[in-house]
Motif scaffolding. Structure first.
Motif, mmCIF file in Angstrom:
data_model
loop_
_atom_site.group_PDB
_atom_site.id
_atom_site.type_symbol
_atom_site.label_atom_id
_atom_site.label_comp_id
_atom_site.label_asym_id
_atom_site.label_seq_id
_atom_site.Cartn_x
_atom_site.Cartn_y
_atom_site.Cartn_z
ATOM 1 N N PHE A 222 29.478 36.669 29.845
ATOM 2 C CA PHE A 222 30.080 37.871 30.428
ATOM 3 C C PHE A 222 29.039 38.821 31.009
ATOM 4 O O PHE A 222 29.404 39.799 31.667
ATOM 5 C CB PHE A 222 30.937 38.594 29.387
ATOM 6 N N GLN A 223 27.768 38.528 30.771
ATOM 7 C CA GLN A 223 26.733 39.351 31.399
ATOM 8 C C GLN A 223 26.781 39.223 32.916
ATOM 9 O O GLN A 223 26.242 40.076 33.635
ATOM 10 C CB GLN A 223 25.350 38.933 30.884
ATOM 11 N N HIS A 224 27.441 38.184 33.417
ATOM 12 C CA HIS A 224 27.540 37.977 34.856
ATOM 13 C C HIS A 224 28.729 38.719 35.469
ATOM 14 O O HIS A 224 28.903 38.689 36.689
ATOM 15 C CB HIS A 224 27.642 36.487 35.156
ATOM 16 N N ILE A 225 29.563 39.334 34.647
ATOM 17 C CA ILE A 225 30.644 40.176 35.155
ATOM 18 C C ILE A 225 30.066 41.541 35.497
ATOM 19 O O ILE A 225 29.437 42.191 34.659
ATOM 20 C CB ILE A 225 31.776 40.310 34.125
ATOM 21 N N GLU A 226 30.232 41.964 36.724
ATOM 22 C CA GLU A 226 29.673 43.238 37.173
ATOM 23 C C GLU A 226 30.667 44.356 36.892
ATOM 24 O O GLU A 226 31.773 44.375 37.434
ATOM 25 C CB GLU A 226 29.306 43.159 38.658
ATOM 26 N N LYS A 227 30.263 45.284 36.045
ATOM 27 C CA LYS A 227 31.188 46.276 35.487
ATOM 28 C C LYS A 227 31.568 47.387 36.452
ATOM 29 O O LYS A 227 32.517 48.127 36.209
ATOM 30 C CB LYS A 227 30.580 46.912 34.227
ATOM 31 N N ASP A 228 30.832 47.535 37.561
ATOM 32 C CA ASP A 228 31.103 48.657 38.466
ATOM 33 C C ASP A 228 31.789 48.230 39.758
ATOM 34 O O ASP A 228 32.077 49.072 40.617
ATOM 35 C CB ASP A 228 29.804 49.396 38.788
ATOM 36 N N LEU A 229 32.068 46.943 39.940
ATOM 37 C CA LEU A 229 32.722 46.481 41.168
ATOM 38 C C LEU A 229 34.230 46.689 41.093
ATOM 39 O O LEU A 229 34.836 46.504 40.030
ATOM 40 C CB LEU A 229 32.453 44.988 41.384
ATOM 41 N N PRO A 230 34.873 47.047 42.206
ATOM 42 C CA PRO A 230 36.347 47.016 42.228
ATOM 43 C C PRO A 230 36.817 45.621 41.823
ATOM 44 O O PRO A 230 36.355 44.615 42.391
ATOM 45 C CB PRO A 230 36.680 47.322 43.691
ATOM 46 N N THR A 231 37.697 45.547 40.849
ATOM 47 C CA THR A 231 38.011 44.269 40.219
ATOM 48 C C THR A 231 39.515 44.043 40.131
ATOM 49 O O THR A 231 40.280 44.949 39.784
ATOM 50 C CB THR A 231 37.398 44.212 38.806
ATOM 51 N N LEU A 232 39.912 42.819 40.432
ATOM 52 C CA LEU A 232 41.302 42.379 40.297
ATOM 53 C C LEU A 232 41.351 41.307 39.212
ATOM 54 O O LEU A 232 40.625 40.311 39.278
ATOM 55 C CB LEU A 232 41.808 41.818 41.627
ATOM 56 N N ILE A 233 42.215 41.501 38.217
ATOM 57 C CA ILE A 233 42.426 40.531 37.150
ATOM 58 C C ILE A 233 43.761 39.831 37.397
ATOM 59 O O ILE A 233 44.772 40.491 37.661
ATOM 60 C CB ILE A 233 42.433 41.217 35.773
ATOM 61 N N ILE A 234 43.764 38.505 37.331
ATOM 62 C CA ILE A 234 44.972 37.713 37.566
ATOM 63 C C ILE A 234 45.305 36.921 36.314
ATOM 64 O O ILE A 234 44.440 36.240 35.750
ATOM 65 C CB ILE A 234 44.784 36.749 38.755
ATOM 66 N N SER A 235 46.561 37.008 35.890
ATOM 67 C CA SER A 235 47.059 36.184 34.786
ATOM 68 C C SER A 235 48.348 35.517 35.244
ATOM 69 O O SER A 235 49.394 36.160 35.319
ATOM 70 C CB SER A 235 47.317 37.030 33.537
ATOM 71 N N GLU A 236 48.263 34.227 35.572
ATOM 72 C CA GLU A 236 49.445 33.470 35.995
ATOM 73 C C GLU A 236 49.993 32.715 34.790
ATOM 74 O O GLU A 236 49.520 31.639 34.449
ATOM 75 C CB GLU A 236 49.092 32.507 37.123
ATOM 76 N N CYS A 237 50.960 33.294 34.134
ATOM 77 C CA CYS A 237 51.541 32.699 32.932
ATOM 78 C C CYS A 237 50.470 32.278 31.943
ATOM 79 O O CYS A 237 50.493 31.159 31.422
ATOM 80 C CB CYS A 237 52.431 31.520 33.289
ATOM 81 N N CYS A 238 49.537 33.155 31.696
ATOM 82 C CA CYS A 238 48.478 32.886 30.730
ATOM 83 C C CYS A 238 48.699 33.702 29.463
ATOM 84 O O CYS A 238 48.840 33.143 28.381
ATOM 85 C CB CYS A 238 47.124 33.203 31.345
ATOM 86 N N LEU A 239 48.754 35.019 29.587
ATOM 87 C CA LEU A 239 48.891 35.876 28.415
ATOM 88 C C LEU A 239 50.191 35.637 27.670
ATOM 89 O O LEU A 239 50.284 35.921 26.476
ATOM 90 C CB LEU A 239 48.785 37.347 28.833
ATOM 91 N N CYS A 240 51.191 35.100 28.350
ATOM 92 C CA CYS A 240 52.491 34.907 27.706
ATOM 93 C C CYS A 240 52.449 33.844 26.611
ATOM 94 O O CYS A 240 53.370 33.749 25.800
ATOM 95 C CB CYS A 240 53.567 34.567 28.727
ATOM 96 N N TYR A 241 51.389 33.029 26.549
ATOM 97 C CA TYR A 241 51.263 32.044 25.486
ATOM 98 C C TYR A 241 50.742 32.652 24.194
ATOM 99 O O TYR A 241 50.753 32.004 23.147
ATOM 100 C CB TYR A 241 50.320 30.917 25.917
ATOM 101 N N LEU A 242 50.231 33.881 24.261
ATOM 102 C CA LEU A 242 49.685 34.541 23.088
ATOM 103 C C LEU A 242 50.755 35.359 22.386
ATOM 104 O O LEU A 242 51.741 35.774 22.993
ATOM 105 C CB LEU A 242 48.535 35.467 23.498
ATOM 106 N N ALA A 243 50.538 35.622 21.103
ATOM 107 C CA ALA A 243 51.387 36.581 20.409
ATOM 108 C C ALA A 243 51.256 37.926 21.119
ATOM 109 O O ALA A 243 50.189 38.243 21.664
ATOM 110 C CB ALA A 243 50.955 36.697 18.954
#
Length: 386
Positions: A222-243
């Protein structure tokens, strides 16, 4: 977590009754010798394997002509199979809706570097499709975006994902050097297939999302994730598998822990909804027969609940629509005619039912000098009739 198969609607073939009895009684009435760890691993494999069907459904939509995706063939892990027309159309609408939101995000101030993080990306080809765009100095048409693209998934899935670009010149040609390919379980090993990639424009992280915890040290990659860039997060039926609590923890990890509040941030979710009507109950039953449990479906089972969820994550201006609405209001008439001419959709009633039980929801934070204007316009268009 590989999840695109559920958005492709393939799990609901013959959704009005076929296969209702499959799997019933299996493992019931007796004592199980399976440990909790073994049971969890087995459930994880079911989720991971949905991506195999997803890649075939995507390839079906490409071969029929719904989608222009020359990369789908590289990631299809099974032989090509033509899907039902309503499944092909569902794959098309879902892909187009998310592509439109991605394009709106990238189109604002295109010279500015941006970042996309895809959760449970599986065999998704969006990175390669974006990077294959040809620059047009005249400003007419698409340009290759100034973009850092991340994918986060189970190690078992990332090792499958990186196989084709590791071998195929047509794919690795879109990945900018310098790059580092490695295997997280054998960091010093020679000859092992990579499950990790760190490149200038593309990073693949072999991370189980359930391990993300603000109290723990972040994954090294995760050190390669740049914390100050405008960022879009995509979850295509991913989080729904979690509690639900785990899904919320993952989302809040990014919105409240990893990224500072000053970073413009957007989130796109693609998930099933409406589990409590007659069709929804059959949908849930059919998925359960395959061992698939969509754990957040009860809590976030409507567009209203999804909008409230986005607000709880710290976003504003949420927009959303089910797939039926996205087809009717999000696809231009000329394009509808083209798609309708590809194959006959005889199951009109089934299409409406199926398309009404999946949705795309989006929300954002941080003005970014008009960065999210296109998203807010889309939210107004789809929300105005509610």
């Amino acid at each position: 977590m590989a999840a695109p198969q559920i958005p492709n609607l393939n799990s609901l073939r013959n959704p009005l009754g076929a296969g209702r009895g499959r799997g019933r009684g299996r493992g019931r009435g007796g004592h199980s010798d399976v440990s909790p760890e073994e049971e969890r691993a087995a459930n994880d494999r079911i989720v991971q394997q949905t991506d195999q069907d997803a890649s075939v459904s995507r390839l079906s939509a490409v071969e029929v002509g719904y989608l222009d995706d020359p990369f789908a063939k590289y990631f299809a892990s099974m032989e090509s199979q033509r899907r039902f027309p309503i499944i092909n159309r569902g794959t098309y609408v879902r892909t187009k809706a998310i592509d439109d939101l991605v394009d709106k995000f990238l189109a604002h101030n295109p010279a500015q570097k941006k970042q996309i993080i895809s959760l449970g990306a599986g065999s998704d080809t969006r990175f390669f499709r974006l990077m294959s765009r040809t620059p047009h100095p005249s400003g007419i048409g698409y340009e290759r975006p100034n973009l850092l693209y991340h994918e986060i998934d189970f190690p078992e899935n990332t090792i499958q994902k990186l196989g084709p670009p590791y071998r195929e010149r047509e794919l690795c040609g879109h990945i900018e050097i310098p790059w580092v390919w490695s295997n997280s379980k054998e960091p010093a090993g020679y000859g092992s297939m990579p499950d990790t990639l760190h490149a200038t424009n593309y990073c693949v992280h072999p991370v189980d999302l359930r391990t993300l915890d603000p109290s723990r040290t972040p994954p090294q990659s995760f050190q390669h994730i740049e914390k100050d860039l405008p960022t879009l997060i995509i979850s295509e039926c991913c989080l729904c598998y979690l509690a639900p609590a785990a899904a919320d923890t993952v989302a809040l990890y990014f919105t409240q822990h990893l990224f500072p509040s000053t970073t413009p941030l957007g989130l796109v979710l693609y998930e099933p909804i409406e589990p409590n009507d007659a069709f929804g109950k059959v949908m849930v039953s059919n998925l359960a027969a395959r061992g698939i449990v969509l754990q957040t479906l009860r809590k976030y089972g409507s567009l209203e609940a999804q909008a409230a969820r986005m607000k709880a994550y710290g976003f504003e201006g949420a927009g959303g629509a089910n797939v039926s609405e996205l087809w009717k209001k999000g696809v231009e008439e000329k394009e509808k005619e083209r798609v309708a001419g590809l194959e006959m959709v005889d199951e009109v009633e089934e299409w409406e039912l199926l398309a009404g039980h999946y949705c795309v929801v989006w929300a954002c934070r941080g003005e970014g000098e008009g960065l999210w204007e296109g998203w807010r316009d889309a939210a107004t268009r789809f929300n105005e009739d509610r």
